[in-house]
Design a protein around this motif. Structure first.
Motif, PDB file in Angstrom:
ATOM      1  N   CYS A 200      43.888  25.488   3.299  1.00 12.29           N
ATOM      2  CA  CYS A 200      43.041  24.264   3.128  1.00 12.29           C
ATOM      3  C   CYS A 200      41.614  24.758   3.585  1.00 12.29           C
ATOM      4  N   GLU A 204      37.886  24.784   2.052  1.00  9.08           N
ATOM      5  CA  GLU A 204      36.832  23.869   2.317  1.00  9.08           C
ATOM      6  C   GLU A 204      35.859  24.685   2.940  1.00  9.08           C
ATOM      7  N   MET A 653      48.864  23.064  -1.211  1.00  8.01           N
ATOM      8  CA  MET A 653      48.249  24.181  -0.316  1.00  8.01           C
ATOM      9  C   MET A 653      48.629  23.806   1.125  1.00  8.01           C
ATOM     10  N   GLU A 655      48.022  23.178   4.980  1.00  7.77           N
ATOM     11  CA  GLU A 655      46.863  22.513   5.805  1.00  7.77           C
ATOM     12  C   GLU A 655      47.006  23.207   7.395  1.00  7.77           C
ATOM     13  N   LYS A 678      47.616  19.127  -3.677  1.00  6.51           N
ATOM     14  CA  LYS A 678      46.235  18.748  -4.163  1.00  6.51           C
ATOM     15  C   LYS A 678      46.185  18.562  -5.779  1.00  6.51           C
TER      16      LYS A 678
END
Length: 678
Positions: A200, A204, A653, A655, A678
């Motif tokens: 993640c 991001e 995903m 994290e 997700k």
């Protein structure tokens, strides 16, 4: 007069009530009938939980509310189907029930009071009274153990300093406990290209921005130019030492060997671990990672075996008695729950050696022992315990070890030698609190491979209130109470501990009806009932409704089933959080298969398998799960399962990933990975 005549023999000796000895058969003996009616009245008063009456029954006796069961032991010269009754005044003190108690009644001020005849007949009032409102100790300080400064010292500066290091197979390093192979392998794996694409933080921030820090971050979150730092990852996999480096082991399993190499088997025993690469037992009397009371218990055990001449088991001849020992520490009291693994098929074959050893241990130090158990194992190989629950026998003391819930003044967790218990409870308390923080408030939680429910119940109490403990989170919504928690595991001994723990929690935490039949029945199951259930293959059934309507479930529930069976029975239906804590071999194939299925938006939302309107082969049994918390004790299996999850069509995903060095000095790491759909 009749009451005196009945009470005097009850106080002086154990009375066996048998139909053959009280055969009235319509006789006109009014005195005999009066005695029988009076005895029945006493039994009725006892079963109504009067404070002045205590009843103790054998495990095979019919269940009566408020009655404690004690296992049969040949030492006590009692019949298996006997009912033992002892009466004591509500204002009398404990420990006054000796054989000659009435004769010493007038001179109690000058002489010691008589001891109870049978230690087995004693019980722990704390464990029998879940409504006990006494303050529960908070044994693990979260803020003192879960901060960067302390963690850095434990990883880089502190040393174990054990005199047995180098010969003992337990530890591979004596300092810099974060440099073992398993930790480095985990750091490299979670920084690999294949995993980075599904992380993640990478998605991001963007791959280009993230590439600037690759090779510069070490595992502690700092940046330097050392080439060695680039080989241990980019800092995504954080390494934590959640407990001090010494004195952390609260459970130890040791091998038994003869004290001398002479032909005599009566010289006593020595306890220790195998030397590295051999089957030679190395004594470790001053092991630094052991809890101090474990080392004290080892010393007393060796002394007791020498005094009574306990023969140690010989692998070559398969002769001898004592094979292994297990020592578990009650952290609140420091008492030791001792399990003696004996080379025998049943309890009868252990005598007289086992009885002599037990009596000698109690004579040396009665206060040290929380309980003493015998496990009969006459099998081949190095398996410590036999699979059959009939091989377990409690000789003296309490059945359950009681540990406070990691969240503090909320309740207790219960363990027995038949259930799994972490070797480092102090460190696992920190891990359990971190897992609870990853569970969003107001969630519906399903826990597979739950054991006695440590992680699920910790999350439940954590979101019910923080008790003033700083858990390093800033989101007030995190503490919204969970809607429900469902736990499951294959071991049928776990529900008994789980339901006792739930009964000890405050009512505002569980919202459970105290008269709930399934919880009460499982919680009062005897060892004999447990053995019968395991042999017949029976499992507690899930709540169902023949009319197809929603069944009212308690806020906490437990199912004795494997992870695959529990999942296919609908345990995860409606749950948005799934916690898995599998053994070292990792997740079962059926569990991985369900998690790798893509999310099906057309599948109806239900919380019970009886409400499904589609065929079972079309059901995604983990369809509602959007947060997966994977607690792993085997890194190889974790890497295998993570690769399947991240490359599947399930939309997972990664994290976060954190490594906990629960056993400082050993080549082992406990990992907690949080996956988001997700």
């Amino acid at each position: 007069k009749e009451l005196r005549m009945m009470m005097m023999p009850l106080q002086q000796r154990q009375i066996t009530i048998a139909a053959k000895r009280h055969s009235y058969r319509g006789t006109a003996d009014s005195r005999g009938m009066a005695r029988l009616m009076l005895l029945l009245g006493i039994l009725w008063l006892a079963s109504s939980n009067r404070p002045s009456t205590r009843i103790l029954t054998h495990a095979f006796a019919p269940p009566i509310q408020g009655i404690s069961r004690v296992p049969y032991h040949p030492q006590h010269n009692q019949r298996q189907h006997s009912l033992f009754v002892s009466l004591s005044s509500s204002n009398s003190k404990k420990g006054t029930g000796g054989r000659n108690n009435n004769k010493k009644k007038n001179n109690n001020n000058n002489k010691k009071k008589g001891k109870p005849r049978s230690k087995v007949l004693q019980f722990d009032k704390r464990s029998r009274d879940p409504s006990n409102n006494s303050p529960r100790p908070l044994l693990t300080d979260y803020t003192a153990n879960r901060n960067d400064a302390v963690n850095r010292q434990r990883l880089t500066q502190q040393q174990i300093g054990c005199e047995h290091f180098g010969q003992c197979s337990g530890c591979v390093v004596d300092s810099k406990v974060g440099t073992v192979d398993k930790v480095r392998a985990a750091q490299q794996y979670f920084s690999s290209t294949a995993v980075r694409r599904k992380r993640c933080d990478v998605v991001e921030q963007g791959l280009e921005e993230w590439a600037h820090v690759v090779g510069r971050a070490n595992s502690y979150g700092d940046y330097d130019d050392d080439d060695n730092a680039s080989r241990i990852g980019d800092g995504f996999y954080q390494v934590v030492v959640p407990s001090p480096l010494t004195g952390w082991r609260t459970q130890a399993k040791l091998v038994v060997a003869p004290k001398t190499s002479s032909w005599s088997q009566r010289d006593g025993c020595t306890l220790g671990l195998y030397q590295r690469g051999t089957h030679t037992v190395l004594p470790i009397p001053n092991c630094q990672v052991h809890h101090p009371h474990i080392n004290q218990a080892i010393q007393l055990l060796e002394q007791a075996t020498a005094r009574v001449g306990t023969p140690a088991y010989n692998e070559d001849t398969r002769e001898g008695g004592l094979r292994f020992v297990q020592l578990q520490v009650d952290r609140s009291t420091g008492g030791i729950s001792l399990t003696l693994v004996w080379n025998a098929a049943n309890l009868k074959e252990t005598h007289p050696g086992l009885t002599l050893l037990k009596n000698e241990l109690l004579k040396l130090d009665k206060t040290l022992w929380h309980s003493i158990w015998c496990h009969c194992n006459d099998g081949f190989g190095n398996n410590i315990f036999h699979k059959s629950p009939k091989r377990w026998h409690r000789l003296t003391g309490h059945e359950f070890l009681r540990e406070p819930v990691p969240t503090g003044d909320q309740g207790y967790l219960y363990f027995s030698p038949l259930t799994f218990r972490q070797g480092n409870l102090d460190g696992f308390d920190i891990l359990a609190l971190d897992v609870a923080q990853h569970v969003p408030g107001g969630s519906k939680v399903c826990e597979l491979y739950a054991g006695v429910g440590v992680l699920g119940l910790t999350a439940l109490t954590y979101h019910a209130g923080t008790n003033g403990i700083d858990y390093n989170d800033d989101n007030d919504q995190q503490h919204e109470p969970l809607q429900w928690v469902r736990c499951s595991d294959l071991n049928p001994a776990n529900p008994r501990c789980f339901h006792r723990a739930v009964a000890s929690l405050p009512r505002h935490v569980t919202h459970n009806d105290p008269t709930h039949t399934s919880a009460s029945s499982d919680g009062e199951m005897t060892l004999a009932d447990l053995a019968k259930m395991m042999e017949s293959g029976q499992e507690p059934s899930l709540p169902s409704s023949s009319s197809g309507e929603e069944v009212s479930r308690p806020k906490t529930s437990y199912t004795a089933a494997s992870a695959a069976d529990a999942l296919l029975q609908g345990q995860a239906l409606g749950a948005n959080v799934l916690i898995v804590d599998p053994p070292r071999k990792g997740l079962e194939d059926e569990v991985v298969h369900e998690l790798c299925k893509p999310f099906n938006p057309s599948q109806p939302y239900v919380e019970s398998a009886t409400l499904l309107t589609i065929p079972d082969h079309k059901v995604n049994w983990a369809n509602d799960v959007n947060t997966l918390i994977y607690v792993s004790c085997g890194f190889d299996a974790l890497a295998r399962d993570s690769e399947k999850l991240l490359t599947s069509s399930g939309g997972w995903m990664l994290e976060s990933a954190t490594g906990y060095i629960l056993f400082p000095g050993s080549d082992h790491v406990e990992s907690v990975c949080v996956f988001q759909r997700k």
